[in-house]
Design an enzyme around this catalytic site. Structure first.
Site, short mmCIF file in Angstrom:
data_model
loop_
_atom_site.label_atom_id
_atom_site.label_comp_id
_atom_site.label_asym_id
_atom_site.label_seq_id
_atom_site.Cartn_x
_atom_site.Cartn_y
_atom_site.Cartn_z
CE LYS A 199 -77.65 25.81 75.86
NZ LYS A 199 -78.63 24.99 76.22
CE LYS A 252 -77.00 25.36 72.08
NZ LYS A 252 -77.93 24.69 72.89
C1 PBG Z 1 -81.79 23.27 76.17
C2 PBG Z 1 -81.03 23.52 74.63
C3 PBG Z 1 -81.27 24.69 73.82
C4 PBG Z 1 -80.47 24.19 72.63
C5 PBG Z 1 -79.71 23.08 72.77
N1 PBG Z 1 -80.09 22.56 74.04
C6 PBG Z 1 -81.96 25.86 73.80
C7 PBG Z 1 -81.70 26.62 75.22
O1 PBG Z 1 -80.83 26.52 75.91
O2 PBG Z 1 -82.53 27.44 75.46
C8 PBG Z 1 -80.42 25.36 71.57
C9 PBG Z 1 -80.14 24.65 70.22
C10 PBG Z 1 -80.39 25.72 69.15
O3 PBG Z 1 -80.97 26.87 69.02
O4 PBG Z 1 -80.18 25.33 68.06
N2 PBG Z 1 -81.07 22.99 77.19
#
Ligand code: PBG
Length: 329
Positions: A199, A252
């Site tokens: 991520k 992601k």
């Molecule tokens: C939070 C989380 C995020 C997303 C999914 N879970 C945001 C972040 O890490 O700031 C992002 C998903 C998206 O942008 O569609 N832990």
């Protein structure tokens, strides 16, 4: 016309839809989709300006939307809560409230549709007054091991409510193993873990943070989320998450990270998921609204590309809509 010997004519395999369909290497359909939905405790729906077509749904609308998605074959739903400001604290305690919004909605969805797989996010950001995925120390550092304790409690509250898949999105070190142990110790050996493995600290999450009002109050997420320049580091995260007991691994965002998806695909025998995040959705929507892109075609093409790169599952805000388009509805 000049005569030349052209024995190889790749176009022969493109000459009709029947041949193209028979030779198509990658398909995309509702069975591959995980549909993320935003929920809140209030009445009615609150549209999300930067994500046209998405809203914070009340319980009633959530049930209706899950039914619509299920009717076109989407059977995996990921839930994200918009939490009232008064319930947020520095430790994100509301994250493990057994009567909180997510456990309550999980229980009612499971009672109605046992066949629909519910994916619940584990991270503190929607619940934290600091807007970070972990606990913030007085000097601004994000505390790893202290956070993991809270994440395990959060995962347990979700599993007890009936969640099928626990999805840690926090990027703390060692959380997959700790959550696996915590689940197993309480007898939840059949609850899966979908790890947000690679991520990235991405600007493409902007609209999601609007949706949940969950942007960090100070600093950024770069000390826990990955640097966009890295791919070898993703290989390292895959090894760790696999070793710690993840059932599926995730990359992601998706669209700008297709090379990472392909590398992760080669590095593991586990199913690979990819998240077409809020910013990717917003870009396609915005250009389509202006008439600059053909929305149906770019949505399906972008999802096909994510699958072609190597993703088995795709988390996408387009899930229900694309499933309807594919069904000719
Ligand atoms: C939070 C989380 C995020 C997303 C999914 N879970 C945001 C972040 O890490 O700031 C992002 C998903 C998206 O942008 O569609 N832990």
């Amino acid at each position: 016309m000049v005569h030349f010997e052209q024995r190889q004519r790749p176009r022969r395999n493109r000459k009709s839809e029947a041949i193209r369909a028979a030779c198509r290497e990658t398909t995309v359909g509702p069975q591959h989709f995980v549909y993320p939905l935003f929920v809140h405790a209030g009445d009615g729906d609150v549209p999300i300006a930067s994500m046209p077509g998405c809203a914070r749904l009340c319980a009633r609308s959530l049930m209706a939307e899950v039914e619509r998605a299920r009717d076109v074959g989407v059977r995996m739903i990921a839930l994200f809560p918009a939490v009232e400001e008064r319930l947020k604290d520095p430790h994100g305690s509301e994250a493990h409230n057994p009567d909180g919004l997510i456990p309550t909605l999980v229980a009612s969805l499971k009672a109605r549709w046992p066949d629909v797989m519910l994916v619940t996010d584990v991270a503190l950001d929607p619940y934290s007054s600091d807007g970070h995925d972990g606990i913030v120390a007085s000097d601004g550092r994000i505390l790893n091991d202290e956070t993991i304790e809270v994440l395990c409690r959060q995962a347990l509250a979700q599993a007890k409510a009936g969640s099928d898949v626990i999805a840690p999105s926090d990027m703390m070190d060692g959380r997959v193993g700790a959550i696996r142990d915590a689940l197993d110790a309480e007898g939840f050996t059949e609850v899966s873990i979908l790890a947000y493995t690679a991520k990235y600290a991405s600007a493409f999450y902007g609209p999601f943070r609007d949706a949940l009002d969950s942007a960090p109050k100070h600093g950024d997420k770069k000390t826990y989320q990955m640097d966009p320049g890295n791919v070898r580091e993703a290989m390292r995260e895959v090894v760790l998450d696999e070793d710690e007991g993840a059932d599926m691994v995730m990359v992601k965002p998706a669209g700008a990270y297709l090379d990472v998806i392909a590398r992760v695909r080669d590095a593991t025998a586990l199913p690979v998921a990819a998240y077409q995040v809020s910013g990717e959705y917003a870009m396609l929507k915005a250009a389509s609204e202006r008439g600059w892109l053909d929305e149906r075609r770019v949505a399906i093409e972008s999802l096909t590309a994510i699958r072609r790169a190597g993703a088995d599952l795709v988390l996408t805000y387009y899930a229900r809509q694309v499933a309807q388009w594919l069904a000719g509805a």
